[in-house]
Scaffold this motif. Structure first.
Motif, PDB file in Angstrom:
ATOM      1  N   SER A 105       0.835  -1.198   0.000  1.00  0.00           N
ATOM      2  CA  SER A 105       0.000   0.000   0.000  1.00  0.00           C
ATOM      3  C   SER A 105       0.871   1.249   0.000  1.00  0.00           C
ATOM      4  O   SER A 105       2.094   1.176   0.192  1.00  0.00           O
ATOM      5  CB  SER A 105      -0.920   0.004   1.228  1.00  0.00           C
ATOM      6  OG  SER A 105      -1.769  -1.129   1.230  1.00  0.00           O
ATOM      7  N   GLY A 106       0.255   2.395  -0.212  1.00  0.00           N
ATOM      8  CA  GLY A 106       0.984   3.639  -0.396  1.00  0.00           C
ATOM      9  C   GLY A 106       1.773   4.105   0.808  1.00  0.00           C
ATOM     10  O   GLY A 106       2.672   4.937   0.675  1.00  0.00           O
ATOM     11  N   ASP A 107       1.474   3.586   1.981  1.00  0.00           N
ATOM     12  CA  ASP A 107       2.230   3.950   3.185  1.00  0.00           C
ATOM     13  C   ASP A 107       3.067   2.775   3.690  1.00  0.00           C
ATOM     14  O   ASP A 107       3.324   2.642   4.882  1.00  0.00           O
ATOM     15  CB  ASP A 107       1.295   4.464   4.281  1.00  0.00           C
ATOM     16  CG  ASP A 107       0.104   3.548   4.549  1.00  0.00           C
ATOM     17  OD1 ASP A 107      -0.031   2.516   3.860  1.00  0.00           O
ATOM     18  OD2 ASP A 107      -0.709   3.886   5.436  1.00  0.00           O
ATOM     19  N   ASN A 108       3.519   1.925   2.782  1.00  0.00           N
ATOM     20  CA  ASN A 108       4.322   0.773   3.211  1.00  0.00           C
ATOM     21  C   ASN A 108       5.707   1.155   3.698  1.00  0.00           C
ATOM     22  O   ASN A 108       6.458   0.309   4.187  1.00  0.00           O
ATOM     23  CB  ASN A 108       4.399  -0.296   2.111  1.00  0.00           C
ATOM     24  CG  ASN A 108       5.077   0.171   0.833  1.00  0.00           C
ATOM     25  OD1 ASN A 108       5.343   1.368   0.648  1.00  0.00           O
ATOM     26  ND2 ASN A 108       5.333  -0.751  -0.080  1.00  0.00           N
ATOM     27  N   LYS A 164      -2.851  -6.940  -5.614  1.00  0.00           N
ATOM     28  CA  LYS A 164      -1.899  -7.016  -4.506  1.00  0.00           C
ATOM     29  C   LYS A 164      -1.266  -5.659  -4.245  1.00  0.00           C
ATOM     30  O   LYS A 164      -1.212  -5.188  -3.103  1.00  0.00           O
ATOM     31  CB  LYS A 164      -0.847  -8.072  -4.845  1.00  0.00           C
ATOM     32  CG  LYS A 164       0.273  -8.250  -3.838  1.00  0.00           C
ATOM     33  CD  LYS A 164       1.200  -9.387  -4.294  1.00  0.00           C
ATOM     34  CE  LYS A 164       2.388  -9.562  -3.381  1.00  0.00           C
ATOM     35  NZ  LYS A 164       3.231 -10.717  -3.802  1.00  0.00           N
ATOM     36  N   PHE A 165      -0.762  -5.016  -5.297  1.00  0.00           N
ATOM     37  CA  PHE A 165      -0.215  -3.669  -5.177  1.00  0.00           C
ATOM     38  C   PHE A 165      -1.329  -2.657  -5.391  1.00  0.00           C
ATOM     39  O   PHE A 165      -2.122  -2.781  -6.327  1.00  0.00           O
ATOM     40  CB  PHE A 165       0.880  -3.431  -6.214  1.00  0.00           C
ATOM     41  CG  PHE A 165       2.204  -4.051  -5.869  1.00  0.00           C
ATOM     42  CD1 PHE A 165       3.193  -3.322  -5.214  1.00  0.00           C
ATOM     43  CD2 PHE A 165       2.477  -5.372  -6.204  1.00  0.00           C
ATOM     44  CE1 PHE A 165       4.419  -3.883  -4.911  1.00  0.00           C
ATOM     45  CE2 PHE A 165       3.705  -5.953  -5.906  1.00  0.00           C
ATOM     46  CZ  PHE A 165       4.674  -5.210  -5.253  1.00  0.00           C
ATOM     47  N   ARG A 166      -1.383  -1.658  -4.521  1.00  0.00           N
ATOM     48  CA  ARG A 166      -2.339  -0.563  -4.674  1.00  0.00           C
ATOM     49  C   ARG A 166      -1.702   0.720  -4.189  1.00  0.00           C
ATOM     50  O   ARG A 166      -0.658   0.682  -3.519  1.00  0.00           O
ATOM     51  CB  ARG A 166      -3.647  -0.848  -3.950  1.00  0.00           C
ATOM     52  CG  ARG A 166      -3.621  -0.964  -2.437  1.00  0.00           C
ATOM     53  CD  ARG A 166      -3.182  -2.305  -1.909  1.00  0.00           C
ATOM     54  NE  ARG A 166      -3.908  -3.422  -2.498  1.00  0.00           N
ATOM     55  CZ  ARG A 166      -5.139  -3.785  -2.098  1.00  0.00           C
ATOM     56  NH1 ARG A 166      -5.743  -3.118  -1.126  1.00  0.00           N
ATOM     57  NH2 ARG A 166      -5.730  -4.829  -2.639  1.00  0.00           N
ATOM     58  N   ASN A 167      -2.308   1.841  -4.501  1.00  0.00           N
ATOM     59  CA  ASN A 167      -1.707   3.141  -4.204  1.00  0.00           C
ATOM     60  C   ASN A 167      -2.368   3.850  -3.031  1.00  0.00           C
ATOM     61  O   ASN A 167      -1.901   4.893  -2.600  1.00  0.00           O
ATOM     62  CB  ASN A 167      -1.764   4.033  -5.457  1.00  0.00           C
ATOM     63  CG  ASN A 167      -0.962   5.315  -5.300  1.00  0.00           C
ATOM     64  OD1 ASN A 167       0.127   5.299  -4.730  1.00  0.00           O
ATOM     65  ND2 ASN A 167      -1.506   6.418  -5.781  1.00  0.00           N
ATOM     66  N   ASN A 168      -3.462   3.315  -2.514  1.00  0.00           N
ATOM     67  CA  ASN A 168      -4.092   3.949  -1.364  1.00  0.00           C
ATOM     68  C   ASN A 168      -3.368   3.546  -0.081  1.00  0.00           C
ATOM     69  O   ASN A 168      -2.733   2.500  -0.005  1.00  0.00           O
ATOM     70  CB  ASN A 168      -5.575   3.577  -1.287  1.00  0.00           C
ATOM     71  CG  ASN A 168      -5.806   2.081  -1.308  1.00  0.00           C
ATOM     72  OD1 ASN A 168      -5.182   1.352  -2.072  1.00  0.00           O
ATOM     73  ND2 ASN A 168      -6.691   1.609  -0.456  1.00  0.00           N
ATOM     74  N   PHE A 169      -3.462   4.415   0.931  1.00  0.00           N
ATOM     75  CA  PHE A 169      -2.813   4.137   2.203  1.00  0.00           C
ATOM     76  C   PHE A 169      -3.584   3.051   2.955  1.00  0.00           C
ATOM     77  O   PHE A 169      -4.796   2.919   2.819  1.00  0.00           O
ATOM     78  CB  PHE A 169      -2.745   5.401   3.059  1.00  0.00           C
ATOM     79  CG  PHE A 169      -1.712   6.396   2.600  1.00  0.00           C
ATOM     80  CD1 PHE A 169      -1.016   6.211   1.419  1.00  0.00           C
ATOM     81  CD2 PHE A 169      -1.441   7.524   3.358  1.00  0.00           C
ATOM     82  CE1 PHE A 169      -0.063   7.123   0.994  1.00  0.00           C
ATOM     83  CE2 PHE A 169      -0.494   8.447   2.944  1.00  0.00           C
ATOM     84  CZ  PHE A 169       0.198   8.247   1.768  1.00  0.00           C
ATOM     85  N   TYR A 170      -2.855   2.316   3.777  1.00  0.00           N
ATOM     86  CA  TYR A 170      -3.477   1.278   4.600  1.00  0.00           C
ATOM     87  C   TYR A 170      -3.846   1.809   5.978  1.00  0.00           C
ATOM     88  O   TYR A 170      -4.902   1.469   6.509  1.00  0.00           O
ATOM     89  CB  TYR A 170      -2.529   0.086   4.746  1.00  0.00           C
ATOM     90  CG  TYR A 170      -3.119  -1.052   5.528  1.00  0.00           C
ATOM     91  CD1 TYR A 170      -3.955  -1.979   4.904  1.00  0.00           C
ATOM     92  CD2 TYR A 170      -2.867  -1.209   6.890  1.00  0.00           C
ATOM     93  CE1 TYR A 170      -4.517  -3.021   5.614  1.00  0.00           C
ATOM     94  CE2 TYR A 170      -3.420  -2.247   7.610  1.00  0.00           C
ATOM     95  CZ  TYR A 170      -4.249  -3.152   6.963  1.00  0.00           C
ATOM     96  OH  TYR A 170      -4.812  -4.183   7.673  1.00  0.00           O
TER      97      TYR A 170
END
Length: 516
Positions: free
Chosen positions: A271-274, A373-379
């Motif tokens: 996610s985008g905050d990984n 599996k890959f996304r751009n939003n934060f978790y």
């Protein structure tokens, strides 16, 4: 907030770097300002140049997504995009439908030739990064700066990482170092064994130079040890001599001394905050504002989405390119393909609505399941959709280390035991709510399947299949292997990619790999 040295690269002059190195490794650097002048103007200049070197693995150039360090297409040629194309699309799990000028050859694992631009892209990126590292090492030798040993270790690691992909993908090339920088004659060809020995020695040396910890996105001891472990894991393929005992030595160091831990939720890793993760050992940085690229995780996120069948905003994206889908060789590993009734959280990371289980036509978007599996939003917090991705690519992470340990144990390597291996495998599985397994379940076939469930689309799959003896021949057949719907045998020569024609023409000492 993401703490990155890599955001500095846009403001650091690149005039100290080698220009046009993919065509001429002997080109002298175009220096518009001396290093002393540069350091007097900006004491952090070396750090910025180092950051730019790291960025060469994820970005196309210094001036945004449309710029390129090399002559190749800015959108298609970035290093990470090459890793995905050549490691994942050539293997069993992922296929691409675009078919543009050579991409069909990758996604069907067939008809490879020296003119394929995607082989050229990765080869050129390798030989862009290596001379940059050589030049910076020469610069470092002439100055006195803080943390000089640490920075030298990082530069040598980056160079070793580039050579690792040369060894893995092409098997041979030229050995360009700071020692032969500026040579007047084309460098001689060196084989896989010599390249292996060089990278091994470099990584053993940098272990003493790298610090125990470092800023996020930069190499520390664990990062160097991880690459060395991966080199040893594949030593049987690269040199003909297995080195699993040596791999365990460095795997244990990463596990016991690195301070990493499995994240509680699998999705958070992609996610985008990984960047908040304590599992990611070494990321390739992405940032939607300051490091835009069509070749970092933007390629994975946008390429796996489509306005035809999905709502993009739920994945933090503003565009979908309708390109990448998984095959049943991946999602069929979850509950025999019955994803809806699987307890494994990883089984839910495929978009099934409006898509067919069977990939009857790899060019048809609705055949096969896109991976989400890959996304751009934060978790962990709210975020806004952006066109470019801010999700970092986890090149090395702890779950991979655990599974490598288990593989070594199953192979009987000294220093690894089956009881510990079972604990590591179940830790990985239980994190995603998959059921525990018993020690009798730990076979090489199971480990290979578990690596697919956990690590697919992370740039490992082709190398894994080759190491397990499943890539070429007919011992393992997957959809569209050999350019047939149900798969076909391919020759052993496909364990390497052909040396690009442009490289052969540029250096008469290079020879083509067998079979091409």
């Amino acid at each position: 907030m993401k703490k990155l040295t890599s955001i500095l690269f846009f403001v650091i002059p690149l005039t100290l770097m080698v220009q046009g190195c993919t065509k001429d490794l002997d080109t002298e650097p175009e220096v518009e300002v001396s290093l002393d002048e540069l350091l007097s103007e900006d004491p952090d200049a070396i750090t910025g140049i180092l950051s730019r070197l790291y960025a060469s693995f994820a970005l196309s150039g210094p001036d945004g997504a449309g710029s390129s360090d090399i002559d190749d297409d800015a959108g298609e040629s970035p290093f990470l995009r090459g890793i995905v194309n050549l490691q994942d699309f050539t293997a069993d799990a992922m296929k691409n439908r675009w078919g543009d000028d050579g991409l069909d050859q990758l996604t069907t694992t067939s008809n490879w030739d020296e003119n394929n631009k995607f082989f050229r892209y990765l080869y050129n990126r390798i030989y862009y990064t290596i001379p940059q590292a050589n030049n910076l090492l020469l610069v470092l030798g002439a100055v006195d700066i803080d943390d000089k040993d640490q920075i030298e270790g990082e530069v040598r690691f980056i160079r070793a990482l580039a050579y690792y992909y040369l060894i893995d993908c092409f098997g041979k090339g030229v050995l360009a170092t700071e020692e032969n920088y500026g040579a007047s004659e084309p460098l001689p060809e060196v084989d896989r064994q010599e390249l292996f020995t060089y990278v091994e020695n470099e990584l053993l040396a940098v272990e003493e130079l790298l610090s125990d910890t470092n800023e996020y996105g930069r190499a520390n001891k664990s990062v160097g040890r991880m690459l060395l472990a991966k080199l040893y894991m594949n030593a049987g393929v690269y040199t003909g001599t297995e080195r699993f005992d040596d791999a365990v030595t460095y795997i244990n160091k990463v596990i016991n001394e690195g301070g990493y831990s499995l994240d509680a939720n699998f999705v958070s890793l992609f996610s985008g905050d990984n960047y908040l993760s304590n599992e990611i050992i070494f990321p390739l940085i992405a940032d939607s504002e300051v490091s835009q690229s069509y070749g970092n995780t933007t390629y994975i996120v946008n390429g796996s989405l489509s306005t035809e069948t999905m709502t993009l905003s739920q994945f933090g994206a503003e565009d979908g390119w309708s390109g990448h889908r998984a095959t049943k060789a991946w999602y069929g590993l979850f509950n025999d393909g019955d994803l809806e009734n699987s307890t494994d959280d990883r089984a839910a990371l495929f978009w099934t609505e409006g898509h067919n289980y069977e990939m009857s036509d790899y060019k048809e978007w609705t055949d096969g399941y896109p991976s989400i599996k890959f996304r751009n939003n934060f978790y962990f917090s709210e975020s806004n959709a952006t066109y470019f991705s801010s999700t970092d690519f986890p090149l090395f992470r702890l779950a991979d280390v655990y599974l490598l340990y288990a593989e070594c144990a199953v192979r009987g390597a000294s220093g690894a035991d089956m009881g510990t291996a079972l604990g590591y495998v179940n830790a990985v599985r239980n994190r995603s709510n998959a059921s525990s397994v018993t020690q009798s379940d730990l076979t090489l076939d199971f480990i290979l399947d578990e690596r697919a469930r956990e690590l697919n689309l992370e740039g490992h799959r082709r190398s894994d299949l080759i190491r397990f003896g499943k890539f070429t021949g007919n011992s393992y057949i997957w959809p569209w292997k050999g350019n047939t719907l149900n798969g076909a045998s391919i020759p052993d020569t496909y364990k390497l990619f052909p040396i690009p024609l442009t490289a052969l023409e540029a250096n008469g000492n290079l020879t083509q790999n067998p079979g091409f």
